[in-house]
Write a protein that holds these residues in place. Structure first.
Motif, PDB file in Angstrom:
ATOM      1  N   GLU A  81      -6.822  -2.626  -3.761  1.00 60.58           N
ATOM      2  CA  GLU A  81      -7.168  -2.087  -5.080  1.00 60.58           C
ATOM      3  C   GLU A  81      -8.513  -2.639  -5.550  1.00 60.58           C
ATOM      4  OE1 GLU A  81      -7.127   0.239  -8.283  1.00 60.58           O
ATOM      5  OE2 GLU A  81      -5.715   0.333  -6.618  1.00 60.58           O
ATOM      6  N   GLU A  82      -8.742  -3.916  -5.322  1.00 63.78           N
ATOM      7  CA  GLU A  82     -10.036  -4.517  -5.691  1.00 63.78           C
ATOM      8  C   GLU A  82     -11.173  -3.878  -4.902  1.00 63.78           C
ATOM      9  OE1 GLU A  82      -9.879  -8.761  -5.332  1.00 63.78           O
ATOM     10  OE2 GLU A  82      -8.209  -8.920  -6.744  1.00 63.78           O
ATOM     11  N   ILE A  83     -10.947  -3.615  -3.619  1.00 63.06           N
ATOM     12  CA  ILE A  83     -11.979  -2.973  -2.797  1.00 63.06           C
ATOM     13  C   ILE A  83     -12.261  -1.569  -3.317  1.00 63.06           C
ATOM     14  CG2 ILE A  83     -12.441  -2.007  -0.508  1.00 63.06           C
ATOM     15  CD1 ILE A  83     -11.019  -4.476   0.650  1.00 63.06           C
ATOM     16  N   ARG A  84     -11.208  -0.834  -3.663  1.00 60.75           N
ATOM     17  CA  ARG A  84     -11.403   0.521  -4.202  1.00 60.75           C
ATOM     18  C   ARG A  84     -12.212   0.485  -5.489  1.00 60.75           C
ATOM     19  NH1 ARG A  84      -5.682   1.223  -3.052  1.00 60.75           N
ATOM     20  NH2 ARG A  84      -5.525   2.179  -1.020  1.00 60.75           N
ATOM     21  N   GLN A  85     -11.898  -0.460  -6.360  1.00 61.82           N
ATOM     22  CA  GLN A  85     -12.621  -0.557  -7.623  1.00 61.82           C
ATOM     23  C   GLN A  85     -14.071  -0.982  -7.396  1.00 61.82           C
ATOM     24  OE1 GLN A  85     -10.312  -3.190 -10.065  1.00 61.82           O
ATOM     25  NE2 GLN A  85      -8.721  -1.662 -10.462  1.00 61.82           N
ATOM     26  N   ALA A  86     -14.273  -1.928  -6.483  1.00 60.68           N
ATOM     27  CA  ALA A  86     -15.625  -2.416  -6.226  1.00 60.68           C
ATOM     28  C   ALA A  86     -16.466  -1.363  -5.508  1.00 60.68           C
ATOM     29  CB  ALA A  86     -15.569  -3.694  -5.390  1.00 60.68           C
ATOM     30  N   SER A  87     -15.865  -0.573  -4.643  1.00 65.54           N
ATOM     31  CA  SER A  87     -16.649   0.413  -3.900  1.00 65.54           C
ATOM     32  C   SER A  87     -17.189   1.491  -4.831  1.00 65.54           C
ATOM     33  CB  SER A  87     -15.815   1.044  -2.784  1.00 65.54           C
ATOM     34  OG  SER A  87     -14.772   1.835  -3.326  1.00 65.54           O
TER      35      SER A  87
ATOM     36  N   LEU B 169      -2.086  -7.832  -0.111  1.00 64.26           N
ATOM     37  CA  LEU B 169      -2.837  -6.757   0.532  1.00 64.26           C
ATOM     38  C   LEU B 169      -3.065  -5.601  -0.434  1.00 64.26           C
ATOM     39  CD1 LEU B 169      -4.120  -5.506   3.049  1.00 64.26           C
ATOM     40  CD2 LEU B 169      -1.839  -4.720   3.708  1.00 64.26           C
ATOM     41  N   ARG B 170      -2.028  -5.241  -1.190  1.00 69.03           N
ATOM     42  CA  ARG B 170      -2.155  -4.156  -2.156  1.00 69.03           C
ATOM     43  C   ARG B 170      -3.216  -4.489  -3.209  1.00 69.03           C
ATOM     44  NH1 ARG B 170      -1.409  -2.991  -6.934  1.00 69.03           N
ATOM     45  NH2 ARG B 170      -0.432  -4.942  -7.487  1.00 69.03           N
ATOM     46  N   ARG B 171      -3.186  -5.743  -3.701  1.00 69.70           N
ATOM     47  CA  ARG B 171      -4.189  -6.156  -4.702  1.00 69.70           C
ATOM     48  C   ARG B 171      -5.581  -6.151  -4.095  1.00 69.70           C
ATOM     49  NH1 ARG B 171      -0.533 -10.501  -6.037  1.00 69.70           N
ATOM     50  NH2 ARG B 171      -1.980 -11.819  -4.897  1.00 69.70           N
TER      51      ARG B 171
END
Length: 74
Positions: free
Chosen positions: A52-58, A47-49
């Motif tokens: 983090e991927e969603i934050r980077q992609a957004s 979930l943490r990963r």
């Protein structure tokens, strides 16, 4: 008196049998709990990963308006 001794021996055997089953059940529950804790830790990390991927992609989907060039009519 012999009946009393036999009754006490039967009770002791019954108690020892119950204790053995409880020890086995406790060991199984302990193993299950350890497995669930491991699974929960893996899920939390996944979930943490993912977050983090969603934050980077957004960041690439939604540019900061302050960094956008002005529209052509200015």
């Amino acid at each position: 008196m012999g009946d009393r001794v036999a009754d006490l021996e039967a009770r002791v055997v019954e108690l020892e049998t119950r204790l053995a089953f409880q020890d086995q059940a406790l060991a199984e529950l302990s193993d299950a709990l350890a497995g669930l804790r491991t699974e929960a830790a893996r899920n939390a990390e996944a979930l943490r990963r993912g977050l983090e991927e969603i934050r980077q992609a957004s960041g690439s989907f939604f540019a900061d308006p302050a960094q956008e060039p002005p529209p052509p009519h200015y």
